[in-house]
Write a protein that holds these residues in place. Structure first.
Motif, PDB file in Angstrom:
ATOM      1  N   SER A   1       0.333  -7.308   7.709  1.00 22.07           N
ATOM      2  CA  SER A   1      -1.096  -7.131   7.447  1.00 22.07           C
ATOM      3  C   SER A   1      -1.286  -5.831   6.675  1.00 22.07           C
ATOM      4  O   SER A   1      -0.349  -5.032   6.506  1.00 22.07           O
ATOM      5  CB  SER A   1      -1.879  -7.049   8.767  1.00 22.07           C
ATOM      6  N   LYS A   2      -2.503  -5.621   6.205  1.00 21.01           N
ATOM      7  CA  LYS A   2      -2.822  -4.408   5.468  1.00 21.01           C
ATOM      8  C   LYS A   2      -2.586  -3.163   6.323  1.00 21.01           C
ATOM      9  O   LYS A   2      -2.146  -2.120   5.844  1.00 21.01           O
ATOM     10  CB  LYS A   2      -4.284  -4.456   5.005  1.00 21.01           C
ATOM     11  N   GLU A   3      -2.862  -3.293   7.624  1.00 19.77           N
ATOM     12  CA  GLU A   3      -2.741  -2.151   8.539  1.00 19.77           C
ATOM     13  C   GLU A   3      -1.288  -1.751   8.803  1.00 19.77           C
ATOM     14  O   GLU A   3      -1.028  -0.671   9.350  1.00 19.77           O
ATOM     15  CB  GLU A   3      -3.424  -2.473   9.876  1.00 19.77           C
ATOM     16  N   THR A   4      -0.348  -2.628   8.440  1.00 16.86           N
ATOM     17  CA  THR A   4       1.056  -2.308   8.703  1.00 16.86           C
ATOM     18  C   THR A   4       1.854  -2.071   7.416  1.00 16.86           C
ATOM     19  O   THR A   4       3.073  -1.956   7.452  1.00 16.86           O
ATOM     20  CB  THR A   4       1.724  -3.441   9.513  1.00 16.86           C
ATOM     21  N   GLN A   5       1.152  -1.991   6.279  1.00 19.16           N
ATOM     22  CA  GLN A   5       1.805  -1.648   5.024  1.00 19.16           C
ATOM     23  C   GLN A   5       2.167  -0.157   5.001  1.00 19.16           C
ATOM     24  O   GLN A   5       1.591   0.638   5.740  1.00 19.16           O
ATOM     25  CB  GLN A   5       0.883  -1.972   3.849  1.00 19.16           C
ATOM     26  N   PRO A   6       3.107   0.232   4.159  1.00 20.62           N
ATOM     27  CA  PRO A   6       3.530   1.645   4.121  1.00 20.62           C
ATOM     28  C   PRO A   6       2.395   2.628   3.886  1.00 20.62           C
ATOM     29  O   PRO A   6       2.382   3.721   4.480  1.00 20.62           O
ATOM     30  CB  PRO A   6       4.529   1.670   2.957  1.00 20.62           C
ATOM     31  N   GLN A   7       1.429   2.257   3.023  1.00 18.90           N
ATOM     32  CA  GLN A   7       0.331   3.183   2.736  1.00 18.90           C
ATOM     33  C   GLN A   7      -0.527   3.459   3.961  1.00 18.90           C
ATOM     34  O   GLN A   7      -1.192   4.495   4.039  1.00 18.90           O
ATOM     35  CB  GLN A   7      -0.563   2.638   1.615  1.00 18.90           C
ATOM     36  N   ALA A   8      -0.532   2.531   4.925  1.00 20.91           N
ATOM     37  CA  ALA A   8      -1.282   2.734   6.161  1.00 20.91           C
ATOM     38  C   ALA A   8      -0.426   3.377   7.236  1.00 20.91           C
ATOM     39  O   ALA A   8      -0.916   3.660   8.334  1.00 20.91           O
ATOM     40  CB  ALA A   8      -1.825   1.388   6.657  1.00 20.91           C
ATOM     41  N   GLN A   9       0.851   3.600   6.917  1.00 23.28           N
ATOM     42  CA  GLN A   9       1.794   4.144   7.898  1.00 23.28           C
ATOM     43  C   GLN A   9       2.355   5.490   7.454  1.00 23.28           C
ATOM     44  O   GLN A   9       3.453   5.867   7.851  1.00 23.28           O
ATOM     45  CB  GLN A   9       2.945   3.148   8.108  1.00 23.28           C
ATOM     46  N   GLY A  10       1.599   6.211   6.619  1.00 26.15           N
ATOM     47  CA  GLY A  10       1.966   7.595   6.309  1.00 26.15           C
ATOM     48  C   GLY A  10       2.575   7.840   4.948  1.00 26.15           C
ATOM     49  O   GLY A  10       2.834   8.994   4.592  1.00 26.15           O
ATOM     50  N   PHE A  11       2.800   6.813   4.147  1.00 27.61           N
ATOM     51  CA  PHE A  11       3.395   7.010   2.828  1.00 27.61           C
ATOM     52  C   PHE A  11       2.304   7.173   1.767  1.00 27.61           C
ATOM     53  O   PHE A  11       1.415   6.332   1.640  1.00 27.61           O
ATOM     54  CB  PHE A  11       4.312   5.849   2.470  1.00 27.61           C
ATOM     55  N   ASP A  12       2.407   8.249   0.985  1.00 29.64           N
ATOM     56  CA  ASP A  12       1.451   8.480  -0.095  1.00 29.64           C
ATOM     57  C   ASP A  12       1.650   7.484  -1.229  1.00 29.64           C
ATOM     58  O   ASP A  12       0.701   7.109  -1.911  1.00 29.64           O
ATOM     59  CB  ASP A  12       1.633   9.905  -0.660  1.00 29.64           C
ATOM     60  N   LEU A  13       2.894   7.080  -1.433  1.00 31.68           N
ATOM     61  CA  LEU A  13       3.231   6.216  -2.557  1.00 31.68           C
ATOM     62  C   LEU A  13       4.177   5.117  -2.095  1.00 31.68           C
ATOM     63  O   LEU A  13       5.122   5.372  -1.348  1.00 31.68           O
ATOM     64  CB  LEU A  13       3.911   7.048  -3.662  1.00 31.68           C
ATOM     65  N   TYR A  14       3.927   3.885  -2.541  1.00 25.76           N
ATOM     66  CA  TYR A  14       4.787   2.744  -2.226  1.00 25.76           C
ATOM     67  C   TYR A  14       5.114   2.023  -3.521  1.00 25.76           C
ATOM     68  O   TYR A  14       4.226   1.499  -4.195  1.00 25.76           O
ATOM     69  CB  TYR A  14       4.063   1.814  -1.250  1.00 25.76           C
ATOM     70  N   THR A  15       6.375   2.025  -3.875  1.00 26.04           N
ATOM     71  CA  THR A  15       6.833   1.318  -5.072  1.00 26.04           C
ATOM     72  C   THR A  15       7.741   0.180  -4.640  1.00 26.04           C
ATOM     73  O   THR A  15       8.845   0.411  -4.127  1.00 26.04           O
ATOM     74  CB  THR A  15       7.600   2.262  -6.021  1.00 26.04           C
ATOM     75  N   GLU A  16       7.270  -1.047  -4.831  1.00 27.07           N
ATOM     76  CA  GLU A  16       8.081  -2.211  -4.480  1.00 27.07           C
ATOM     77  C   GLU A  16       9.138  -2.446  -5.553  1.00 27.07           C
ATOM     78  O   GLU A  16       9.106  -1.853  -6.626  1.00 27.07           O
ATOM     79  CB  GLU A  16       7.192  -3.440  -4.348  1.00 27.07           C
ATOM     80  N   GLY A  17      10.067  -3.336  -5.237  1.00 26.05           N
ATOM     81  CA  GLY A  17      11.075  -3.691  -6.216  1.00 26.05           C
ATOM     82  C   GLY A  17      10.465  -4.439  -7.385  1.00 26.05           C
ATOM     83  O   GLY A  17       9.364  -4.977  -7.283  1.00 26.05           O
TER      84      GLY A  17
END
Length: 478
Positions: free
Chosen positions: A152-168
């Motif tokens: 869910s949106k609430e468990t994505q990296p940006q909601a878990q403390g990461f400023d930046l998330y770059t997927e493959g």
């Protein structure tokens, strides 16, 4: 109060505030950067420095000579998601409830003797993640690649403390790299991580470089595959070795960047993997593969590098586990208050100590994974429900089907519920000592059962008409 004393107090207060602010600024500047290079499905025996005769990993091997190698480093679990949950949360699997990828009911249900514990497919937002912890200490945080803990949106990296998330690149095909030149996206992710580290000027950084390599589908550059075919490898193994080689090249690129930029002097680099290799790569002399809880499924290559702080070419044999990284990173950030299940490894990394304070480390898997491993216990499953303890040189596996259904401790000498190995003298787990070293068996068993109670580890249940297992699989994952 005299007219002289009031200005004096004002001066003292202003000086104190300035001094504290200056000290905080200096302390922030002194905090080291942290780069975690996390491979996917790279087995312990898939690196040159650990003894592989087939794989070529020149950059990883070079890093091993510059830093400290841990020869008894472990993943938090036998496959992807639960291992990553342990890393990110600093907690053992019974606390996160993440035990598998998608489902704990993997394989033929008619051969399952217990109803598995239900699996959490994401890491609950209630956990204060390693990224949130470091962000609270002034770090810029970023993840590049595989998260594998969100539903869910609430468990994505940006909601878990990461400023930046770059997927493959394959997840973001519009921004993806040329697949022929970079089929597993290792260059794409490495370049993104370098850009982040290059542009982070006013804060220390935590860069989590979580590659998709070398997880299946195995892919590699055409010229790299040709290189290994010339060595006489089969088509299948040439692709495996080539994928590993391309991944290794990316490690060389990021290490060269750190050196040329001057960042390596104040950057702790950790290199390790999330779990053991798949059955395509034998981990002999270690037993088993990914998904099992023998050494081949959970022991990982592990290197720590920080010039001037970690002695080059040093080796440590203390058993450690990936959830130790959370308190270690927090300690480096100046915060020793985090209380998870791991232990701060800085005394070992600095050479002040050679062993951890804790006596044991643990694993717990209350379900089933299909596809048997090399030299496994089972011809059907990679693992059945099992709890595991490593204490000193000894490792005990408690198989819950036999324990719960076949007499438990009263029939321990005949029900095959317990396997005990001396990992120091028998790292291949050939000789089960459960019935010949009973005192050691009972010692570790008591510790394991106590830990299960302490962590409130949920047990699988007896199968009834209302809780029969229903098979669940996740396409493309193992």
């Amino acid at each position: 109060m005299s007219h002289f004393f009031k200005p004096f107090l004002t001066f003292i207060l202003a000086f104190t505030l300035y001094f504290n602010a200056h000290a905080q600024k200096q302390n922030l500047a002194a905090k080291p950067n942290i780069l975690l290079i996390f491979a996917d499905d790279l087995g312990y025996m898939d690196c040159g420095f650990t003894g592989s005769r087939m794989m070529e990993t020149p950059n990883i091997d070079a890093l091993s000579k510059k830093g400290m190698v841990f020869t008894n480093a472990y993943a938090g679990a036998g496959n992807c998601a639960p291992s990553r949950a342990a890393l990110i949360s600093g907690q053992y699997s019974p606390r996160t409830g993440v035990y598998a990828v998608g489902s704990t009911t993997r394989g033929p249900v008619d051969l399952m003797r217990l109803a598995p514990v239900r699996n959490n497919v994401s890491l609950s937002p209630s956990f204060n993640t390693i990224a949130e912890g470091l962000k609270g200490e002034g770090y810029a945080t970023a993840i590049f690649g595989k998260w594998h803990l969100a539903a869910s949106k609430e468990t994505q990296p940006q909601a878990q403390g990461f400023d930046l998330y770059t997927e493959g690149p394959k997840e973001q095909s519009a921004k993806g790299s040329n697949e022929a030149a970079d089929p597993k996206g290792v260059s794409y992710l490495t370049d993104a991580a370098i850009k982040f580290m290059q542009n982070t000027k006013d804060k220390p950084f935590f860069a989590y470089l979580a590659h998709n390599a070398i997880h299946s589908k195995l892919e590699a550059k055409t010229e790299t595959i040709a290189k290994f075919k010339k060595k006489g490898l089969s088509d299948k193994m040439a692709v495996y070795a080539a994928c590993t080689y391309d991944f290794d090249a990316s490690v060389g690129v990021v290490m060269e960047f750190l050196k040329k930029s001057g960042l390596e002097k104040n950057t702790l680099v950790i290199f390790t993997s999330d779990n053991g290799a798949t059955q395509q790569s034998s981990q002999e002399p270690l037993r088993g593969n990914k998904g099992s809880y023998y050494e081949g499924g959970i022991r990982e290559p592990f290197i720590a590098y920080w010039p001037g702080h970690i002695k080059a070419g040093s080796v440590n044999a203390a058993p450690i586990i990936n959830l130790d990284l959370y308190p270690t990173f927090m300690s480096l950030a100046g915060n020793n208050k985090f209380r998870g299940d791991g232990e701060d490894l800085m005394p070992l990394l600095s050479g002040q100590k050679t062993e951890t304070i804790r006596k044991s480390i643990y694993w717990y898997f209350p379900g089933y994974l299909d596809n048997p491993v090399i030299r496994g216990r089972d011809r059907v499953f990679r693992t059945r429900p099992v709890a595991v303890i490593r204490k000193g040189d000894f490792k005990l596996l408690l198989y819950l089907e036999e324990w719960m259904l076949d007499g438990g401790k009263t029939r321990i000498n005949e029900n095959n519920a317990v396997e005990l190995y001396n990992i120091k003298t028998d790292e291949g787990e050939h000789l089960n000592l459960a019935n010949t070293s009973e005192a050691k068996r009972d010692e570790l068993l008591a510790d394991l059962l106590s830990w299960m109670e302490k962590t409130k580890a949920p047990l699988p249940t007896k199968i009834t008409a209302t809780n029969k297992p229903v098979q669940g699989t996740v396409s493309g994952e193992n």
